[in-house]
Design an enzyme around this catalytic site. Structure first.
Site, PDB file in Angstrom:
ATOM      1  N   HIS A  32      -3.489   0.191   3.704  1.00  0.00           N
ATOM      2  CA  HIS A  32      -4.020  -0.275   2.421  1.00  0.00           C
ATOM      3  C   HIS A  32      -5.039  -1.378   2.681  1.00  0.00           C
ATOM      4  CE1 HIS A  32      -3.599  -3.111  -1.138  1.00  0.00           C
ATOM      5  NE2 HIS A  32      -4.055  -1.998  -1.692  1.00  0.00           N
ATOM      6  N   HIS A 106     -12.210  -7.265  -0.064  1.00  0.00           N
ATOM      7  CA  HIS A 106     -11.055  -7.310  -0.961  1.00  0.00           C
ATOM      8  C   HIS A 106     -10.984  -8.734  -1.506  1.00  0.00           C
ATOM      9  CE1 HIS A 106      -6.473  -7.338  -1.707  1.00  0.00           C
ATOM     10  NE2 HIS A 106      -7.067  -6.697  -2.704  1.00  0.00           N
TER      11      HIS A 106
END
Length: 335
Positions: A32, A106
């Site tokens: 992820h 991110h």
């Protein structure tokens, strides 16, 4: 860490039936936010940074928010090449345009896309020549048609020799069929306009189902994973790839509480990073994976109901989680 650079080829040699299973029924470990290993307290805020974090930066300053947000932005410890060497075969890639350069991000900038593509090329050309990779470009930020064109050119320039073209039933293709060709990489892309212009891009919304559980609670996570597993396991001849997300997701309340507890010098929180969440969660998810394997054996089912599985900090506990996913491909009497 125990390296698994060629686990697909090795399993096929040990269990010939594995090579003849459709890709959509193979248990494939993925990471992820795969490209976040390079995020640190000095990493600039990225275009995908949440509005509340930018508002907080307006009060406390960018450097302060970068420092306290970095432990939550970073979801992997190791670079992409090291992840691939340790068995990861699906990469979750989020791209942004920052000052004319393409980065994986991110909430904060991590690493240049060109560097990651170089690592993927190194792995598939020199090490895992018989492994199959799934690259999922699923989020884009501050990108227009021109920057998408640049990204697609970069991908093709680095990986064209191994890219698998789009066909109607490629999710049902087997490893043994792919091994008769040079094709080793599937590229999923979450932009229908670009997919229409590039026949080698797989439209993500059509070919992948990846429900985000969006919870900080482990029990809720496991319950939702089980509900998803029961739904997918009941489907015969799955016609798309499925992703089991096994990570807990920090929310604004949890992240800001870390900042405030530090600034006010209150008692330190037990969970202060995505790493802490993963460290708590991995053993329970590994137990969940083992139960899927047992259910498959008990029911005589052909597949475990888990296709692609992703997690944060996949190297934890000597890659125990990666091992748990790969073992779903092995008859339980052999584990």
């Amino acid at each position: 860490m125990e390296h698994k650079p060629m686990w697909m080829k090795t399993l096929a040699e040990e269990y010939p039936e594995f090579a003849n299973k459709p890709l959509a029924e193979i248990a494939i470990p993925g990471s992820h936010d795969s490209g976040t290993h390079n995020i640190s307290s000095s990493s600039p805020l990225a275009p995908d940074c949440a509005p509340w974090a930018r508002n907080l930066a307006g009060v406390l300053g960018n450097s302060t928010v970068q420092q306290y947000h970095a432990p939550w932005s970073k979801c992997q410890s190791y670079d992409v090449l090291t992840q691939l060497l340790n068995g990861i075969r699906y990469l979750d890639l989020r791209v942004c345009n920052a000052d004319g350069e393409l980065w994986l991000c991110h909430a904060q900038l991590s690493v240049l896309v060109s560097d990651v593509l170089g690592q993927i090329r190194q792995f598939i050309s020199e090490i895992g020549v018989d492994e199959v990779l799934l690259l999922d470009f699923n989020h884009f930020y501050h990108m227009d048609r021109d920057t998408h064109a640049v990204l697609c050119t970069m991908i093709m320039s680095a990986l064209s020799e191994w890219i698998c073209p789009v066909t109607e039933h490629t999710c049902r293709v087997t490893l043994s069929e792919l091994w008769k060709t040079p094709q080793r990489i599937l590229v999923f892309y979450n932009n229908p306009v670009e997919v229409a212009d590039h026949p080698w891009l797989w439209l993500r919304t059509r070919h992948i189902s990846s429900p985000w559980h969006n919870t900080t609670d482990t029990n809720v996570l496991l319950q939702r994973m089980t509900e998803q597993w029961e739904k997918w396991r009941s489907v015969d001849d799955v016609s798309y790839f499925t992703v089991t997300q096994s990570q807990r997701s920090p929310d604004a309340t949890l992240i800001t509480s870390t900042v405030m507890s530090t600034k006010s010098k209150t008692s330190p929180l037990a969970v202060k990073s995505t790493y802490d969440l993963a460290h708590e969660t991995h053993p329970l998810v590994c137990d969940w994976l083992k139960k899927r394997q047992e259910a498959m054996a008990a029911d005589g089912c052909k597949w475990a109901g888990v296709n692609i599985a992703i997690a944060d900090f996949v190297e934890l506990f000597d890659t125990m989680w990666i091992e748990g996913v790969i073992n779903l491909n092995v008859p339980i009497s052999s584990t």
